[in-house]
Design a protein around this motif. Structure first.
Motif, PDB file in Angstrom:
ATOM      1  N   ASP A 102       1.113  -1.252   0.167  1.00  0.00           N
ATOM      2  CA  ASP A 102      -0.040  -0.050  -0.493  1.00  0.00           C
ATOM      3  C   ASP A 102       0.770   0.884  -0.082  1.00  0.00           C
ATOM      4  OD1 ASP A 102      -2.030   2.136  -0.068  1.00  0.00           O
ATOM      5  OD2 ASP A 102      -1.889   1.793   2.106  1.00  0.00           O
ATOM      6  N   PRO A 105       0.648   5.353   2.835  1.00  0.00           N
ATOM      7  CA  PRO A 105       1.431   6.340   3.614  1.00  0.00           C
ATOM      8  C   PRO A 105       2.603   7.327   3.203  1.00  0.00           C
ATOM      9  CG  PRO A 105       1.201   3.940   4.130  1.00  0.00           C
ATOM     10  CD  PRO A 105       0.771   4.031   2.896  1.00  0.00           C
ATOM     11  N   GLN A 203      -2.050  13.245  12.024  1.00  0.00           N
ATOM     12  CA  GLN A 203      -2.161  12.422  11.171  1.00  0.00           C
ATOM     13  C   GLN A 203      -1.793  12.005   9.483  1.00  0.00           C
ATOM     14  OE1 GLN A 203      -5.971  11.504  12.814  1.00  0.00           O
ATOM     15  NE2 GLN A 203      -6.301   9.376  11.312  1.00  0.00           N
ATOM     16  N   SER A 335       9.351  -0.834   9.606  1.00  0.00           N
ATOM     17  CA  SER A 335       8.462   0.062   9.830  1.00  0.00           C
ATOM     18  C   SER A 335       8.424  -0.636  11.185  1.00  0.00           C
ATOM     19  CB  SER A 335       7.173  -0.209   9.447  1.00  0.00           C
ATOM     20  OG  SER A 335       7.804   0.740   7.975  1.00  0.00           O
ATOM     21  N   GLN A 339       8.221   1.787  15.031  1.00  0.00           N
ATOM     22  CA  GLN A 339       6.942   1.962  15.892  1.00  0.00           C
ATOM     23  C   GLN A 339       7.438   0.677  17.628  1.00  0.00           C
ATOM     24  OE1 GLN A 339       3.592   2.521  15.853  1.00  0.00           O
ATOM     25  NE2 GLN A 339       2.765   1.123  17.334  1.00  0.00           N
ATOM     26  N   LEU A 352       3.830   3.873  13.038  1.00  0.00           N
ATOM     27  CA  LEU A 352       3.716   2.386  11.766  1.00  0.00           C
ATOM     28  C   LEU A 352       3.939   3.365  11.094  1.00  0.00           C
ATOM     29  CD1 LEU A 352       4.248  -0.657  11.512  1.00  0.00           C
ATOM     30  CD2 LEU A 352       1.654  -0.768  11.779  1.00  0.00           C
ATOM     31  N   MET A 353       2.384   3.657  10.508  1.00  0.00           N
ATOM     32  CA  MET A 353       2.197   3.919   9.127  1.00  0.00           C
ATOM     33  C   MET A 353       2.965   4.977   9.023  1.00  0.00           C
ATOM     34  SD  MET A 353       0.025   2.151   8.510  1.00  0.00           S
ATOM     35  CE  MET A 353      -0.873   3.273   7.092  1.00  0.00           C
ATOM     36  N   HIS A 354       3.109   6.324   9.556  1.00  0.00           N
ATOM     37  CA  HIS A 354       4.607   7.139   9.344  1.00  0.00           C
ATOM     38  C   HIS A 354       6.132   6.299   8.794  1.00  0.00           C
ATOM     39  CE1 HIS A 354       2.213  10.430  11.170  1.00  0.00           C
ATOM     40  NE2 HIS A 354       1.757   9.677  12.202  1.00  0.00           N
ATOM     41  N   MET A 356       6.173   3.440   7.428  1.00  0.00           N
ATOM     42  CA  MET A 356       5.607   2.337   5.875  1.00  0.00           C
ATOM     43  C   MET A 356       6.088   3.625   5.133  1.00  0.00           C
ATOM     44  SD  MET A 356       4.965  -0.354   6.373  1.00  0.00           S
ATOM     45  CE  MET A 356       3.519  -0.812   4.805  1.00  0.00           C
TER      46      MET A 356
END
Lengths: 405, 82
Positions: A102, A105, A203, A335, A339, A352-354, A356
């Protein structure tokens, strides 16, 4: 008795027909290496999906008279190895990786692409050190790419530039990828302060589906116009991602992200294992490559963290430098490490998403780095007499004109 | 020594190209995000209040979130559940 067979001659003949008689010190040692890889994968959980078939391929290749090495023409694994030799399996793995990835991000925070670029310093610093240790430029380039923490790319490049080192490079790449949670945290703690590790990031904004669909097409056009040598890797990575995002190829997406990548992983890993014979593996070069692999991972992590800190300063403290270490590929493990180390400092911090973003940028960065190596040292480059030398000489002159005048 | 010179030059050229390619991609993504901004789906939100059938569930969620945030339940208000 007809034929004059005695007990001792019959025993000799039977033993001669078995593999026991053909065992050598080298093959026994390689069987021990194969068992070690299987133990690490099964007992310790180190990249089991890859190390189990690699270890088993190594075992098959080193059992005498089984004709299962990558070089035994007509043997089963010889044909599997053709997929590595003719660069079919690594790009197909990339197709699956694209279908699994994905890029959201990264699209939400495009500046994290820089972190994926910075981590590639591990590739190049290792190239320099490998040259200092006596490897040729082609071999050094193949070893350096271990720092990209991307197994298929390492195999792809090693096969092109230094096929004689394929086994140790693949084992080093996959072993260290599985050791990311052990290698990275001490470097991350060393290079950041607790206050920096506590930084909470805003976010991520949502990204439109149109952008997600257009992105793989733009990457393909832009990267391949600039670096055609990277076409097999970047092209299939982006095709896999287009299957995922376009919404009209669900069956293709489902197949590539599950069955296809699993089947190709078996074929690729068995083929790599089958290339690990005593002659190619039990050399002083293997020990150097294993050490250089660890060095490459460490420098790549440090490179990402350094740029992470720079971005932190440039944004007035809005970027947590820990996401920089995820710039090495190793998706999504790097990632998860960002985290985990972030949560050690602040249990309510979610990076985590940052992380990625730089993590998937690292995949693109490593593929670009491989493309550069191929453009300079690959077969097509070497076919043109003096191609790499002329580029390097021109580059050296350019640098000299900047720094010396 | 000649190989070392070449390795250093390859490093500078390589890192330069990687940054160039990824900066171009960064620019392309920024342009894409401007041309095709995210539009939130216009779904009709179903209000969930204490008076609705889901009142009990809302109260439980509210208490859970309040406990996690170490606040009083009345400090947390749930506007809708999607």
């Amino acid at each position: 008795m007809e034929g004059g067979i005695t007990l001792s001659s019959a025993m000799e003949q039977i033993i001669g027909m078995t593999g026991f008689g053909a065992l050598t010190f080298g093959s026994v040692t390689m069987i021990a290496v194969a068992l070690l890889l299987l133990y690490l994968a099964i007992g310790k959980g180190f990249e089991p999906l890859l190390l189990v078939p690699i270890g088993f391929g190594c075992l098959l290749a080193n059992l005498p008279m089984s004709y299962m090495t990558s070089g035994d023409e007509g043997g089963l694994l010889y044909y599997f190895y053709q997929g590595v030799k003719h660069e079919i399996w690594p790009p197909l793995i990339f197709l699956g990786v694209g279908a699994l990835t994905d890029f959201g991000p990264l699209l939400a925070n495009p500046s994290t692409l820089l972190l994926g670029a910075a981590a590639q310093i591990g590739v190049y610093v290792t190239l320099i050190v490998a040259v200092l240790l006596g490897f040729s430029l082609q071999q050094a380039a193949a070893i350096g790419i271990i720092g990209g923490a991307d197994g298929p790319t390492a195999i792809f490049l090693a096969n092109k530039l230094a096929p004689e080192l394929l086994g140790p490079i693949a084992v080093a790449a996959y072993s260290y990828m599985s050791l990311v949670p052990i290698i990275q945290p001490p470097i991350m703690r060393l290079m950041t302060t607790e206050k920096e590790r506590k930084i909470r990031m805003e976010q991520l904004k949502p990204v439109s589906q149109k952008v997600k669909i257009i992105f793989p097409i733009v990457v393909t056009i832009l990267c391949l116009l600039l670096l055609p040598a990277a076409a097999p890797l970047i092209g299939l990575l982006m095709l896999g991602n287009l299957f995922r995002e376009c919404g009209v190829t669900k069956r293709l997406h489902d197949t590539t992200e599950t069955h296809l990548i699993n089947i190709v992983t078996i074929l690729l890993a068995l083929a790599v294992g089958s290339s690990m014979t005593a002659e190619s593996f039990l050399t002083i070069q293997t020990i150097k490559i294993i050490a250089l692999g660890l060095f490459a991972f460490s420098v790549a992590t440090a490179g990402g963290l350094l740029l992470g800190r720079l971005l932190m300063v440039a944004t007035g403290g809005k970027v947590n430098p820990l996401i920089g270490s995820a710039g090495v590929s190793a998706v999504p493990m790097a990632s998860r490490v960002s985290q985990k180390v972030g949560q050690e400092a602040d249990p309510h911090n979610f990076l985590l998403m940052h992380a990625m973003g730089p993590n998937v940028a690292g995949v693109i960065g490593t593929a670009v780095a491989a493309g550069i190596m191929l453009a300079l040292f690959g077969e097509s480059a070497l076919m043109t007499s003096g191609h790499a030398e002329s580029i390097i000489r021109a580059g050296a002159d350019f640098l000299r004109s900047i720094f010396i005048g | 020594m000649e190989n070392l010179d070449a390795a250093i030059t390859v490093t500078v050229i390589g890192m330069g190209i990687i940054f160039l390619v990824l900066i171009l991609l960064m620019g392309a993504i920024m342009v894409l995000n401007r041309v095709f901004p995210y539009v939130a789906p216009t779904e009709k939100a179903t209000p969930a209040t204490a008076g609705s059938d889901d009142g009990e569930i809302v109260a439980v969620i509210q208490a859970g979130i309040a406990a996690y945030l170490k606040r009083k339940p009345e400090d947390v208000s749930i506007k809708s559940i999607k």
